[in-house]
Design a protein around this motif. Structure first.
Motif, PDB file in Angstrom:
ATOM      1  N   GLY A   1    -120.037  -4.384  -4.947  1.00  0.00           N
ATOM      2  CA  GLY A   1    -120.442  -3.070  -4.472  1.00  0.00           C
ATOM      3  C   GLY A   1    -120.010  -1.929  -5.368  1.00  0.00           C
ATOM      4  O   GLY A   1    -120.264  -0.766  -5.063  1.00  0.00           O
ATOM      5  N   GLY A   2    -119.330  -2.245  -6.483  1.00  0.00           N
ATOM      6  CA  GLY A   2    -118.947  -1.205  -7.429  1.00  0.00           C
ATOM      7  C   GLY A   2    -119.985  -1.026  -8.514  1.00  0.00           C
ATOM      8  O   GLY A   2    -121.095  -1.572  -8.439  1.00  0.00           O
ATOM      9  N   ARG A   3    -119.612  -0.290  -9.546  1.00  0.00           N
ATOM     10  CA  ARG A   3    -120.545  -0.014 -10.635  1.00  0.00           C
ATOM     11  C   ARG A   3    -120.191  -0.748 -11.918  1.00  0.00           C
ATOM     12  O   ARG A   3    -121.006  -0.803 -12.830  1.00  0.00           O
ATOM     13  N   GLY A   4    -119.006  -1.285 -11.999  1.00  0.00           N
ATOM     14  CA  GLY A   4    -118.627  -2.018 -13.202  1.00  0.00           C
ATOM     15  C   GLY A   4    -118.420  -1.148 -14.416  1.00  0.00           C
ATOM     16  O   GLY A   4    -118.486  -1.632 -15.554  1.00  0.00           O
ATOM     17  N   TYR A   5    -118.129   0.148 -14.205  1.00  0.00           N
ATOM     18  CA  TYR A   5    -117.825   1.023 -15.332  1.00  0.00           C
ATOM     19  C   TYR A   5    -116.457   0.638 -15.923  1.00  0.00           C
ATOM     20  O   TYR A   5    -115.663  -0.036 -15.260  1.00  0.00           O
TER      21      TYR A   5
END
Length: 374
Positions: free
Chosen positions: A207-211
């Motif tokens: 559910g994150g963005r993986g930045y």
């Protein structure tokens, strides 16, 4: 008494750890590594004579709220109107215990993190780690609905947390603790600041963005060649990607005119040395759509520095499946820090049923599983 120990457990332990975290109860490291049944007070008669004075102010012991005690032998388990007993191992890794005044034992915060991994889901455990490594503390650790104090000292670091989990490898809860601890970063100043950061660097499948992972509230020195452009030599960005971006979270608690002017001057200094600044507020987190917009703005700024690889990542993230996971994560995190969302927005066309009470069934099932394996 005779030098034997009492170890707290359950809700009694949660209350004591909150008091230690908040600074109202003193605990010191303890080098004990084993607790045989003979080394602990366990009989009701001995417990009734034990001096609980140093922690008596924390508890209102009633038949429905007994003091919870850890024992190391199943034969000693039982319950009375004053005490309830839970099983704990006899052997502990180095650095696993702390001692309160008297012979009262509690786990170290790193060991407590492992113990809480048995009952908390992934997001709850990551938030607990962020709190222990951060500058804020809830009265009941990790429980967003309880009173929160700010500008307190961290009780551990992300490195220390992972190091202890490695030493304790094999203990019940250590696998879940390791899976969560790798997403903990140091020095968050508030739960909302922690949520903003976590949503950016958590993996997309969660559910994150993986930045790239940022750092929080670290001192950054202005290069000597640029000091003529700023009023200060050092600044402390809230959520910082080195040389690429500063996200400043404004909680709204410092709206005095002088402070507002100081904040504006600080942001101007940061921008003067070539670092873009994005401002985030409570409104930025008020709906999943607003959180999505903030994440896109952060991604676009990072892409200006990271180039084509980051632009390709952003394109892969721009799917309904990923957007839905991000929306669901945001709702869960805001609920955990006691800021439930009441409306969904609609800017990006998400399904409104993903917000609010309609997510309760989804949340309950998530708490029963661990899709976050190492």
């Amino acid at each position: 008494m005779d030098g034997r120990y009492v170890m707290l457990a359950g809700k009694s332990l949660d209350i004591a750890m909150g008091a230690i975290r908040g600074g109202s109860l003193y605990a010191r490291p303890c080098d004990l590594r084993s607790l045989s049944p003979e080394s602990c007070v366990s009989s009701l008669a001995d417990l009734r004579r034990f001096n609980f004075g140093p922690i008596a102010h924390l508890f209102d012991i009633t038949p429905s709220n007994p003091l919870q005690i850890a024992v190391t032998s199943p034969e000693l388990r039982g319950r009375s109107c004053e005490f309830e007993f839970s099983m704990f191992p006899q052997e502990f890794p180095t650095g696993a215990l702390m001692q309160l005044p008297g012979n009262i034992l509690v786990p170290s915060f790193e060991q407590y993190f492992i113990q809480k991994a048995r009952s908390l889901d992934f997001e709850q455990l990551v938030l607990l780690g962020l709190e222990f490594c951060g500058r804020y503390a809830h009265r009941n650790p990790g429980v967003g609905s309880t009173t929160c104090e700010y500008l307190v000292d961290p009780v551990t670091s992300s490195d220390s947390l992972l190091a202890h989990i490695e030493i304790a490898s094999g203990m019940f809860g250590s696998k879940q603790a390791r899976a969560a601890a790798q997403w903990v970063i140091d020095n968050a100043y508030s739960p909302r600041e922690a949520v903003i950061a976590l949503e950016q660097y958590l993996k997309p499948q969660y559910g994150g963005r993986g930045y790239p992972k940022p750092v929080l509230n670290v001192e950054v020195c202005v290069p000597a060649s640029l000091r003529r452009l700023t009023a200060r030599d050092v600044f402390m960005p809230d959520i910082y990607w080195d040389g690429m971006l500063d996200v400043e979270y404004d909680s709204g608690y410092h709206n005095e005119r002088d402070q507002v002017e100081k904040d504006k001057a600080r942001v101007a200094d940061i921008q003067a040395i070539g670092i873009p600044v994005i401002s985030a507020t409570k409104l930025s987190l008020s709906t999943s759509d607003r959180a999505e917009l903030l994440g896109r703005q952060i991604g676009a700024k990072l892409a200006e520095s990271l180039g084509a690889p980051m632009r390709r990542r952003l394109k892969r993230l721009d799917t309904t499946e990923h957007q839905t996971k991000r929306a669901q994560l945001h709702v869960r995190l805001m609920r955990l820090i006691d800021t439930p969302l009441t409306n969904y927005g609609g800017i990006f066309g998400f399904d409104e049923r993903l917000d609010g009470i309609d997510l309760q069934q989804n949340d309950d099932s998530a708490a029963d599983s661990w899709p976050y394996a190492e």
